[in-house]
Design a protein around this motif. Structure first.
Motif, PDB file in Angstrom:
ATOM      1  N   PRO A 181       0.827  -1.215   0.000  1.00 13.34           N
ATOM      2  CA  PRO A 181       0.000   0.000   0.000  1.00 13.34           C
ATOM      3  C   PRO A 181       0.861   1.264   0.000  1.00 13.34           C
ATOM      4  O   PRO A 181       1.942   1.298   0.592  1.00 13.34           O
ATOM      5  N   LEU A 182       0.346   2.283  -0.649  1.00 10.34           N
ATOM      6  CA  LEU A 182       0.991   3.592  -0.593  1.00 10.34           C
ATOM      7  C   LEU A 182       0.688   4.292   0.723  1.00 10.34           C
ATOM      8  O   LEU A 182       1.445   5.162   1.173  1.00 10.34           O
ATOM      9  N   TYR A 183      -0.445   3.936   1.311  1.00  6.88           N
ATOM     10  CA  TYR A 183      -0.896   4.578   2.553  1.00  6.88           C
ATOM     11  C   TYR A 183      -1.733   3.580   3.336  1.00  6.88           C
ATOM     12  O   TYR A 183      -2.565   2.862   2.759  1.00  6.88           O
ATOM     13  N   THR A 184      -1.507   3.505   4.638  1.00  8.64           N
ATOM     14  CA  THR A 184      -2.316   2.671   5.515  1.00  8.64           C
ATOM     15  C   THR A 184      -2.657   3.471   6.763  1.00  8.64           C
ATOM     16  O   THR A 184      -1.749   3.974   7.448  1.00  8.64           O
ATOM     17  N   PRO A 185      -3.946   3.643   7.072  1.00  9.99           N
ATOM     18  CA  PRO A 185      -4.306   4.405   8.276  1.00  9.99           C
ATOM     19  C   PRO A 185      -3.895   3.648   9.537  1.00  9.99           C
ATOM     20  O   PRO A 185      -4.026   2.429   9.606  1.00  9.99           O
ATOM     21  N   ASP A 186      -3.374   4.366  10.522  1.00 12.00           N
ATOM     22  CA  ASP A 186      -3.021   3.705  11.776  1.00 12.00           C
ATOM     23  C   ASP A 186      -4.275   3.558  12.650  1.00 12.00           C
ATOM     24  O   ASP A 186      -5.342   4.089  12.350  1.00 12.00           O
ATOM     25  N   ARG A 187      -4.118   2.828  13.736  1.00 11.36           N
ATOM     26  CA  ARG A 187      -5.274   2.508  14.578  1.00 11.36           C
ATOM     27  C   ARG A 187      -5.918   3.759  15.162  1.00 11.36           C
ATOM     28  O   ARG A 187      -7.146   3.874  15.214  1.00 11.36           O
TER      29      ARG A 187
END
Length: 672
Positions: free
Chosen positions: A8-14
């Motif tokens: 992924p280019l971007y993954t949201p954190d928790r």
């Protein structure tokens, strides 16, 4: 294109996920409804299989205010037909009322209603008090002028605060809105407005684009003579120095006409003893009329409902774009593109709307990125063509400005190729959330789009949106995964058209979407649903290439060809030839200083062969001056195919719908 193992280019954190409105909605469903969903895929499955429960939950979660209660969430006269479906029977409401219900919260926090800038005007704030006062005055004037619930009010205005004021006033009294951008040709506007018989017109005297002022007085007067239903024209001055003296020049134009010409400033002085009031209308009452591009035949007058757009915009902007109370929302658009209407919807969820009027490239491509920093924009949107222009010009917005407030980048209008994704994450900032979305005028929203819970993969739209039962059909009308298919919608949505205006038997409506698969909406895009339930758009299915029985998306060609440093732009079509032969020419626009040499042609072909397959390789490559685009930024593939097949250019498309109509001449010459 992305692969199952793509990073992924971007993954949201928790922490980011926990703060999203989508997560709050899922928690609310568990607490209030006892519904538990493991992940977004589970939630989406429920949203498209239990339509009534899902859309009722959207109504309740966003606390929709109805003047009368609904008795039935969904009424379907036929299990096999989406046309005639009714939502929330019995409910009466008002779209503008839901925008102004956030007024007190904003005023308490000292937040403006709007921010506006243009080529000639620096960023200016418009307060909620000013907006309310102006909307109330215009609404009172409309009532005095005899505009009633259901009457049509039209506008030829740029993307300025007056356009928003005029829309909100029109909507507040239950009238129906429709607008065109002032860069539309008169014939194009007539083709649209004549269909709906408007009673009143808001019009600009002048507009500015690329540093030049364009006078519109003669064009608007000409337009008024072609609209016999018109009773009044309200003139909106554009240049700060404009006075009411120029109204005298209208005398010659008004001979024999019943339409009355009124100045905007006079309208704003209309007394409003009762303040701003809102006319409740049924859920299925028309809110506005939008138009198809008109590239083939007269534009379709697509009519949407007040309630349908209200619910859809709340769902799309809050849940899928995570637009929150007090944030600043911007989408570069004109009043002739449905993204203008969609952007207004951000105010429904408590955002401050940022407007810009002018060219995205004047005085240079930095102008909108400077606006993003100056206006502290949280959500920045534009057409894919704009981002690709920045990429090709080697613009680095992240170096130009801090963009400290910016959370999301939105892209639509045409598929954003993988290199566009990469540019956003390298040239803007690596922590940005890119929201690529696709839908259209048909629903004034998106079918597929962003998701704050999910990663962003290169070249891929994150998800099918809640309540949108999207599938990819193969040639046997069966759903497929990880292969090219026809995009279809299997269940109705509240923001689907209630009808096409002046189409009493729904003949044009049915032919537009339901002829290929009776009872199932065929949207006209070729898509792939990926292994992680994302979506890749391959372009329009009527322009999709079909070589040796294998379907090829045009976006694949463009992605590969335009990655070459010599190529600025490209267009490809497939032409059926006598004897079952197939001819696939590629047209390229070269960057300054380059020629179309045999070596470059060979490299183009080798690039396509190595990245995709021999079927992707064009038969011939031609150099042209420019690619024709629609005003909304889409390459003109299907009409060019028709012109190259021998159709007269005037029958293949309407030049008034094009951003650069002179580009058609190259293809007419090519045929000759």
């Amino acid at each position: 294109m992305p692969t199952p193992t793509a990073k992924p280019l971007y993954t949201p954190d928790r922490r980011t996920i926990e703060q999203t409105l989508m997560k709050r909605y899922m928690d609310w469903l568990f607490i209030k409804k006892g519904l538990y969903f493991r992940d977004y895929d589970d939630l989406w499955d429920w949203s498209v299989t239990d339509l009534e429960a899902f859309w009722e939950s959207i109504w309740q979660f966003f606390d929709v205010q109805s003047h009368t209660p609904y008795q039935q969430v969904l009424f379907r006269p036929s299990d096999t037909d989406m046309i005639g479906v009714e939502w929330f029977r019995g409910a009466t409401l008002n779209y503008a009322e839901h925008i102004f219900r956030h007024k007190a919260t904003h005023q308490a926090a000292n937040r403006p209603a709007l921010l506006f800038a243009s080529e000639q005007q620096p960023l200016t704030a418009i307060s909620w008090a000013t907006l309310e006062r102006q909307v109330a005055a215009v609404a009172a004037y409309l009532r005095q002028a005899g505009v009633e619930k259901g009457d049509r009010v039209v506008a030829v205005l740029p993307n300025i605060p007056e356009a928003l004021v005029a829309f909100l006033a029109t909507n507040s009294i239950g009238a129906v809105w429709s607008s065109c951008s002032p860069d539309f040709g008169t014939d194009s506007v007539v083709d649209r407005f004549q269909q709906i018989q408007p009673k009143l017109l808001f019009a600009i005297d002048t507009y500015q684009y690329n540093g030049k002022f364009v006078d519109k007085v003669d064009a608007i007067c000409d337009l008024s003579t072609h609209l016999p239903s018109l009773q009044e024209v309200i003139w909106v001055p554009y240049r700060p120095s404009t006075s009411k003296d120029w109204l005298t020049q209208l005398t010659d134009h008004t001979v024999g006409r019943t339409a009355k010409f009124v100045h905007w400033q006079d309208v704003l002085t209309t007394p409003t003893p009762d303040g701003l009031t809102f006319e409740p209308v049924p859920f299925e009452h028309p809110i506005w009329v939008l138009y198809s591009s008109g590239t083939t035949g007269k534009p379709k007058a697509i009519t949407h409902s007040v309630g349908g757009c209200l619910l859809e915009h709340m769902k799309a902007l809050a849940l899928h774009q995570d637009v929150r109370m007090g944030e600043r929302y911007f989408w570069y658009s004109t009043t002739g593109w449905m993204m203008w209407n969609y952007a207004v919807g951000a105010m429904l969820v408590g955002a401050t709307l940022v407007l810009y009027d002018g060219a995205a490239g004047y005085p240079n491509l930095h102008v909108l990125w400077r606006l993003a920093e100056t206006a502290q924009i949280n959500h920045f949107g534009g057409g894919a063509a704009y981002y690709l222009a920045c990429l090709r010009a080697d613009i680095h917005p992240g170096q130009l400005a801090k963009l400290s407030a910016l959370r999301t980048i939105g892209s639509t209008g045409s598929p954003l190729p993988p290199e566009g994704f990469r540019w956003i994450y390298t040239a803007i900032k690596p922590t940005i959330w890119l929201i690529s979305l696709s839908g259209g005028t048909d629903v004034c929203s998106a079918f597929v789009g962003g998701n704050p819970l999910l990663p962003v993969y290169e070249g891929e739209i994150q998800c099918r949106m809640l309540g949108a039962h999207i599938e990819a059909f193969d040639e046997h009308a069966k759903p497929v995964r990880e292969s090219l298919g026809e995009m279809v919608i299997l269940e109705p949505m509240p923001s689907m058209p209630i009808y096409f205006w002046n189409d009493p038997d729904n003949d044009r409506y049915r032919k537009s979407y339901f002829t290929d698969y009776p009872g199932i909406w065929r949207h006209g895009d070729y898509i792939q649903i990926t292994n992680h339930n994302g979506v890749i758009i391959y372009g329009r299915s009527d322009a999709t290439l079909n070589r040796d029985g294998v379907r090829i998306g045009t976006s694949e060609i463009y992605s590969a060809v335009e990655s070459l440093p010599e190529i600025a732009d490209s267009l490809i079509v497939g032409l059926e030839q006598p004897g079952g032969r197939y001819f696939m020419p590629l047209f390229v626009v070269l960057r300054e200083g380059y020629d179309l040499t045999d070596e470059l042609v060979g490299r183009i072909k080798q690039t396509l062969r190595s990245q995709f397959s021999p079927r992707h390789v064009p038969d011939r490559v031609y150099s042209i001056r420019e690619i024709p685009y629609t005003i909304s930024g889409k390459k003109l593939e299907t009409p060019i195919k028709k012109i190259l097949s021998g159709m007269d250019a005037s029958l293949a498309t309407s030049k008034d719908t094009l951003r650069n109509p002179a580009a058609l001449d190259q293809f007419t010459e090519f045929v000759q």
